[in-house]
Design a protein around this motif. Structure first.
Motif, PDB file in Angstrom:
ATOM      1  N   UNK A  12       0.816  -1.213   0.000  1.00 32.61           N
ATOM      2  CA  UNK A  12       0.000   0.000   0.000  1.00 32.61           C
ATOM      3  C   UNK A  12       0.855   1.272   0.000  1.00 32.61           C
ATOM      4  N   UNK A  13       2.135   1.140   0.342  1.00 37.35           N
ATOM      5  CA  UNK A  13       3.035   2.289   0.310  1.00 37.35           C
ATOM      6  C   UNK A  13       3.444   2.676  -1.109  1.00 37.35           C
ATOM      7  N   UNK A  14       3.235   1.775  -2.048  1.00 37.47           N
ATOM      8  CA  UNK A  14       3.594   2.045  -3.439  1.00 37.47           C
ATOM      9  C   UNK A  14       2.474   2.834  -4.087  1.00 37.47           C
ATOM     10  N   UNK A  15       2.809   3.983  -4.627  1.00 38.26           N
ATOM     11  CA  UNK A  15       1.828   4.842  -5.295  1.00 38.26           C
ATOM     12  C   UNK A  15       1.451   4.211  -6.631  1.00 38.26           C
ATOM     13  N   UNK A  16       0.202   3.734  -6.715  1.00 38.12           N
ATOM     14  CA  UNK A  16      -0.231   3.038  -7.932  1.00 38.12           C
ATOM     15  C   UNK A  16      -0.277   3.964  -9.141  1.00 38.12           C
ATOM     16  N   UNK A  17      -0.508   5.258  -8.937  1.00 39.42           N
ATOM     17  CA  UNK A  17      -0.524   6.190 -10.066  1.00 39.42           C
ATOM     18  C   UNK A  17       0.862   6.302 -10.698  1.00 39.42           C
ATOM     19  N   UNK A  18       1.883   6.379  -9.866  1.00 38.75           N
ATOM     20  CA  UNK A  18       3.250   6.406 -10.383  1.00 38.75           C
ATOM     21  C   UNK A  18       3.547   5.110 -11.127  1.00 38.75           C
ATOM     22  N   UNK A  19       3.121   3.997 -10.556  1.00 34.41           N
ATOM     23  CA  UNK A  19       3.372   2.703 -11.182  1.00 34.41           C
ATOM     24  C   UNK A  19       2.663   2.603 -12.532  1.00 34.41           C
ATOM     25  N   UNK A  20       1.406   3.017 -12.584  1.00 35.12           N
ATOM     26  CA  UNK A  20       0.663   2.955 -13.854  1.00 35.12           C
ATOM     27  C   UNK A  20       1.292   3.854 -14.912  1.00 35.12           C
ATOM     28  N   UNK A  21       1.790   5.002 -14.488  1.00 34.93           N
ATOM     29  CA  UNK A  21       2.450   5.908 -15.427  1.00 34.93           C
ATOM     30  C   UNK A  21       3.712   5.255 -15.998  1.00 34.93           C
ATOM     31  N   UNK A  22       4.498   4.626 -15.142  1.00 37.43           N
ATOM     32  CA  UNK A  22       5.708   3.947 -15.604  1.00 37.43           C
ATOM     33  C   UNK A  22       5.378   2.759 -16.512  1.00 37.43           C
ATOM     34  N   UNK A  23       4.311   2.047 -16.203  1.00 32.52           N
ATOM     35  CA  UNK A  23       3.892   0.928 -17.055  1.00 32.52           C
ATOM     36  C   UNK A  23       3.534   1.432 -18.450  1.00 32.52           C
ATOM     37  N   UNK A  24       2.844   2.570 -18.510  1.00 32.74           N
ATOM     38  CA  UNK A  24       2.489   3.107 -19.822  1.00 32.74           C
ATOM     39  C   UNK A  24       3.721   3.655 -20.549  1.00 32.74           C
ATOM     40  N   UNK A  25       4.679   4.231 -19.831  1.00 29.57           N
ATOM     41  CA  UNK A  25       5.904   4.726 -20.465  1.00 29.57           C
ATOM     42  C   UNK A  25       6.691   3.565 -21.079  1.00 29.57           C
ATOM     43  N   UNK A  26       6.854   2.484 -20.335  1.00 27.90           N
ATOM     44  CA  UNK A  26       7.627   1.339 -20.813  1.00 27.90           C
ATOM     45  C   UNK A  26       6.791   0.355 -21.624  1.00 27.90           C
ATOM     46  N   UNK A  27       5.481   0.559 -21.646  1.00 32.49           N
ATOM     47  CA  UNK A  27       4.566  -0.325 -22.377  1.00 32.49           C
ATOM     48  C   UNK A  27       4.817  -1.783 -21.980  1.00 32.49           C
ATOM     49  N   UNK A  28       4.983  -2.007 -20.701  1.00 33.87           N
ATOM     50  CA  UNK A  28       5.408  -3.314 -20.205  1.00 33.87           C
ATOM     51  C   UNK A  28       4.283  -4.342 -20.125  1.00 33.87           C
ATOM     52  N   UNK A  29       3.042  -3.910 -20.253  1.00 32.04           N
ATOM     53  CA  UNK A  29       1.940  -4.877 -20.236  1.00 32.04           C
ATOM     54  C   UNK A  29       1.485  -5.258 -21.636  1.00 32.04           C
ATOM     55  N   UNK A  30       2.250  -4.883 -22.656  1.00 30.98           N
ATOM     56  CA  UNK A  30       1.844  -5.143 -24.032  1.00 30.98           C
ATOM     57  C   UNK A  30       1.765  -6.638 -24.319  1.00 30.98           C
ATOM     58  N   UNK A  31       2.805  -7.371 -24.007  1.00 33.11           N
ATOM     59  CA  UNK A  31       2.830  -8.823 -24.214  1.00 33.11           C
ATOM     60  C   UNK A  31       2.974  -9.506 -22.859  1.00 33.11           C
ATOM     61  N   UNK A  32       1.948  -9.380 -22.046  1.00 28.81           N
ATOM     62  CA  UNK A  32       2.081  -9.769 -20.645  1.00 28.81           C
ATOM     63  C   UNK A  32       2.032 -11.267 -20.383  1.00 28.81           C
ATOM     64  N   UNK A  33       1.519 -12.064 -21.276  1.00 24.56           N
ATOM     65  CA  UNK A  33       1.451 -13.519 -21.088  1.00 24.56           C
ATOM     66  C   UNK A  33       0.743 -13.905 -19.788  1.00 24.56           C
ATOM     67  N   UNK A  34      -0.252 -13.129 -19.393  1.00 18.14           N
ATOM     68  CA  UNK A  34      -1.019 -13.448 -18.191  1.00 18.14           C
ATOM     69  C   UNK A  34      -0.418 -12.934 -16.898  1.00 18.14           C
TER      70      UNK A  34
END
Length: 122
Positions: A12-34
Motif C-alpha cells: 500500500x506504500x507504493x503509489x499506484x498512479x506512479x506505477x501505472x504511469x511507468x507501465x504506460x511509459x515502458x509499455x510493459x503490459x503489451x505482451x504480458x502472457x497473463x
C-alpha cells in the motif's frame, strides 16, 4: 476493523498512479502472457521478503496465500514458467524507475528520515 497482513501494508506504500504511469511509459503490459507488471512486482517483492530461492518457491508460496491475494492486488498466483519468462523479457528499468520515484516521494514527505533515504539512493 479489517485485518490486513504486513505484506499488503508494504504494497500500500507504493503509489499506484506512479506505477501505472511507468507501465504506460515502458509499455510493459503489451505482451504480458497473463502476468501484469503489478503481479510481477508483487511476486518479486514476495520473493525478496520471504527469502525464497527459486521461481517454484515463489509460485507455490503465493498459491498458499489464496485468501490474501485480493489484498495484494492480484487475482491469482502465476505459474513458475510465466514468472520465469517475464523475469527474462520484461524491461527491468520499469522497476528501477519505480524505486527511484518512491525514494523521491518519500524524500519529499518525510524530512526526519532523510539520512536513511540518502543511503538508499546510493
Amino acid at each position: 476493523m479489517i485485518d490486513i497482513n504486513v505484506f499488503s501494508q508494504i504494497l500500500s506504500l507504493i503509489d499506484r498512479d506512479i506505477f501505472k504511469k511507468l507501465v504506460s511509459i515502458y509499455n510493459s503490459d503489451k505482451h504480458q502472457k497473463g502476468l501484469t507488471s503489478w503481479t510481477h512486482l508483487v511476486s518479486m517483492l514476495f520473493c525478496h521478503l520471504s527469502s525464497t530461492d527459486s521461481v517454484r518457491d515463489i509460485s507455490n508460496d503465493l498459491r498458499s496465500t489464496t485468501g490474501n491475494m485480493s489484498n495484494m492486488g492480484i487475482s491469482r498466483a502465476r505459474s513458475k514458467s510465466i514468472i520465469s519468462y517475464m523475469n527474462e523479457f520484461r524491461d527491468y528499468n520499469l522497476f528501477k524507475d519505480l524505486y527511484f520515484a518512491l525514494i523521491s516521494s518519500l524524500w519529499n514527505k518525510d524530512i526526519n528520515h532523510r539520512k536513511e533515504l540518502r543511503s538508499l539512493k546510493r
